[in-house]
Design a protein around this motif. Structure first.
Motif, PDB file in Angstrom:
ATOM      1  N   SER A   1       0.832  -1.206   0.000  1.00 28.13           N
ATOM      2  CA  SER A   1       0.000   0.000   0.000  1.00 28.13           C
ATOM      3  C   SER A   1       0.864   1.253   0.000  1.00 28.13           C
ATOM      4  CB  SER A   1      -0.931   0.010   1.211  1.00 28.13           C
ATOM      5  OG  SER A   1      -1.799  -1.099   1.177  1.00 28.13           O
ATOM      6  N   LYS A   2       1.901   1.263   0.820  1.00 22.40           N
ATOM      7  CA  LYS A   2       2.812   2.420   0.866  1.00 22.40           C
ATOM      8  C   LYS A   2       3.499   2.622  -0.479  1.00 22.40           C
ATOM      9  CE  LYS A   2       3.892   2.479   5.775  1.00 22.40           C
ATOM     10  NZ  LYS A   2       4.924   2.281   6.803  1.00 22.40           N
ATOM     11  N   ARG A   3       3.970   1.535  -1.062  1.00 21.64           N
ATOM     12  CA  ARG A   3       4.657   1.620  -2.355  1.00 21.64           C
ATOM     13  C   ARG A   3       3.705   2.107  -3.449  1.00 21.64           C
ATOM     14  NH1 ARG A   3       6.657  -3.826  -4.099  1.00 21.64           N
ATOM     15  NH2 ARG A   3       7.677  -3.681  -2.093  1.00 21.64           N
ATOM     16  N   PHE A   4       2.490   1.583  -3.449  1.00 24.10           N
ATOM     17  CA  PHE A   4       1.497   1.979  -4.443  1.00 24.10           C
ATOM     18  C   PHE A   4       1.176   3.466  -4.331  1.00 24.10           C
ATOM     19  CE2 PHE A   4      -3.049   2.549  -5.527  1.00 24.10           C
ATOM     20  CZ  PHE A   4      -2.982   2.241  -6.874  1.00 24.10           C
ATOM     21  N   LEU A   5       0.938   3.943  -3.120  1.00 24.25           N
ATOM     22  CA  LEU A   5       0.630   5.361  -2.923  1.00 24.25           C
ATOM     23  C   LEU A   5       1.787   6.248  -3.371  1.00 24.25           C
ATOM     24  CD1 LEU A   5      -1.139   5.216   0.537  1.00 24.25           C
ATOM     25  CD2 LEU A   5      -2.170   5.948  -1.623  1.00 24.25           C
ATOM     26  N   LYS A   6       2.990   5.828  -3.060  1.00 26.70           N
ATOM     27  CA  LYS A   6       4.163   6.624  -3.430  1.00 26.70           C
ATOM     28  C   LYS A   6       4.358   6.649  -4.945  1.00 26.70           C
ATOM     29  CE  LYS A   6       9.058   7.171  -2.489  1.00 26.70           C
ATOM     30  NZ  LYS A   6      10.228   6.632  -1.809  1.00 26.70           N
ATOM     31  N   ASN A   7       4.250   5.494  -5.589  1.00 31.82           N
ATOM     32  CA  ASN A   7       4.493   5.413  -7.030  1.00 31.82           C
ATOM     33  C   ASN A   7       3.354   5.983  -7.865  1.00 31.82           C
ATOM     34  OD1 ASN A   7       6.962   4.182  -6.588  1.00 31.82           O
ATOM     35  ND2 ASN A   7       6.131   2.126  -6.770  1.00 31.82           N
ATOM     36  N   LYS A   8       2.125   5.715  -7.469  1.00 33.62           N
ATOM     37  CA  LYS A   8       0.970   6.101  -8.280  1.00 33.62           C
ATOM     38  C   LYS A   8       0.509   7.530  -8.007  1.00 33.62           C
ATOM     39  CE  LYS A   8      -2.303   4.650 -11.120  1.00 33.62           C
ATOM     40  NZ  LYS A   8      -2.027   4.210 -12.471  1.00 33.62           N
ATOM     41  N   PHE A   9       0.558   7.949  -6.747  1.00 31.36           N
ATOM     42  CA  PHE A   9      -0.001   9.247  -6.370  1.00 31.36           C
ATOM     43  C   PHE A   9       1.030  10.241  -5.858  1.00 31.36           C
ATOM     44  CE2 PHE A   9      -3.443   6.166  -5.864  1.00 31.36           C
ATOM     45  CZ  PHE A   9      -4.386   6.731  -6.697  1.00 31.36           C
ATOM     46  N   LYS A  10       2.271   9.779  -5.705  1.00 29.74           N
ATOM     47  CA  LYS A  10       3.342  10.646  -5.190  1.00 29.74           C
ATOM     48  C   LYS A  10       2.972  11.234  -3.829  1.00 29.74           C
ATOM     49  CE  LYS A  10       5.418  10.211  -9.187  1.00 29.74           C
ATOM     50  NZ  LYS A  10       5.398   8.832  -9.538  1.00 29.74           N
TER      51      LYS A  10
ATOM     52  N   TYR B   1     -13.613   1.643  -5.910  1.00 29.36           N
ATOM     53  CA  TYR B   1     -13.378   0.335  -6.515  1.00 29.36           C
ATOM     54  C   TYR B   1     -12.170   0.353  -7.455  1.00 29.36           C
ATOM     55  CZ  TYR B   1     -14.367  -3.984  -9.039  1.00 29.36           C
ATOM     56  OH  TYR B   1     -14.276  -5.220  -9.611  1.00 29.36           O
ATOM     57  N   CYS B   2     -12.036   1.395  -8.240  1.00 25.14           N
ATOM     58  CA  CYS B   2     -10.908   1.486  -9.172  1.00 25.14           C
ATOM     59  C   CYS B   2      -9.576   1.568  -8.431  1.00 25.14           C
ATOM     60  CB  CYS B   2     -11.078   2.690 -10.092  1.00 25.14           C
ATOM     61  SG  CYS B   2     -12.421   2.491 -11.261  1.00 25.14           S
TER      62      CYS B   2
ATOM     63  N   LEU C   1      -4.576  -1.138  -6.959  1.00 27.34           N
ATOM     64  CA  LEU C   1      -3.690  -1.569  -5.881  1.00 27.34           C
ATOM     65  C   LEU C   1      -3.294  -3.026  -6.058  1.00 27.34           C
ATOM     66  CD1 LEU C   1      -2.299  -1.083  -3.128  1.00 27.34           C
ATOM     67  CD2 LEU C   1      -4.472  -1.663  -2.048  1.00 27.34           C
ATOM     68  N   TYR C   2      -4.243  -3.841  -6.481  1.00 28.29           N
ATOM     69  CA  TYR C   2      -3.977  -5.269  -6.633  1.00 28.29           C
ATOM     70  C   TYR C   2      -3.758  -5.688  -8.080  1.00 28.29           C
ATOM     71  CZ  TYR C   2      -4.866  -5.646  -1.737  1.00 28.29           C
ATOM     72  OH  TYR C   2      -4.773  -5.497  -0.376  1.00 28.29           O
ATOM     73  N   GLY C   3      -3.399  -4.729  -8.932  1.00 28.38           N
ATOM     74  CA  GLY C   3      -2.992  -5.056 -10.289  1.00 28.38           C
ATOM     75  C   GLY C   3      -4.112  -5.249 -11.282  1.00 28.38           C
ATOM     76  N   GLY C   4      -5.314  -4.784 -10.961  1.00 27.61           N
ATOM     77  CA  GLY C   4      -6.430  -4.899 -11.890  1.00 27.61           C
ATOM     78  C   GLY C   4      -6.314  -3.892 -13.017  1.00 27.61           C
ATOM     79  N   ASN C   5      -7.263  -3.922 -13.909  1.00 25.12           N
ATOM     80  CA  ASN C   5      -7.263  -3.016 -15.045  1.00 25.12           C
ATOM     81  C   ASN C   5      -8.625  -2.326 -15.131  1.00 25.12           C
ATOM     82  OD1 ASN C   5      -6.563  -1.691 -17.336  1.00 25.12           O
ATOM     83  ND2 ASN C   5      -6.812  -3.442 -18.688  1.00 25.12           N
ATOM     84  N   PRO C   6      -8.835  -1.273 -14.333  1.00 21.48           N
ATOM     85  CA  PRO C   6     -10.142  -0.621 -14.323  1.00 21.48           C
ATOM     86  C   PRO C   6     -10.400   0.177 -15.597  1.00 21.48           C
ATOM     87  CG  PRO C   6      -8.622   0.612 -13.009  1.00 21.48           C
ATOM     88  CD  PRO C   6      -7.900  -0.646 -13.432  1.00 21.48           C
TER      89      PRO C   6
END
Length: 79
Positions: free
Chosen positions: A43-52, A63-64, A69-74
């Motif tokens: 979660s920390k890595r995702f927030l840092k990489n995706k949202f800075k 939902y998206c 976060l879990y690698g889906g394709n919304p």
């Protein structure tokens, strides 16, 4: 109602994860806690990489966000 000093507490994802991990450490078995720790790291890595950013308010999750976060394709949302 800010003028009355009754601000709502805005909870965040990382606050909730850390709170839960801290309270459950003596209840859950080691293997389960390891999974919770992994979720915290992802979660920390995702927030840092995706949202800075370091954290996100719970009310902004949808939902998206979870799919990403879990690698889906919304189709729309946090892409």
């Amino acid at each position: 109602m800010r003028f009355l000093g009754e601000d709502k507490v805005s909870r965040t994802l990382m606050d909730q994860i850390e709170y839960y991990n801290g309270n459950m450490v003596h209840t859950l078995k080691f293997g389960t806690m390891k999974n919770y720790d992994t979720t915290e790291r992802y979660s920390k890595r995702f927030l840092k990489n995706k949202f800075k950013q370091e954290d996100i308010q719970l009310k902004k999750l949808n939902y998206c966000f979870i799919l990403n976060l879990y690698g889906g394709n919304p189709i729309m949302g946090y892409t």
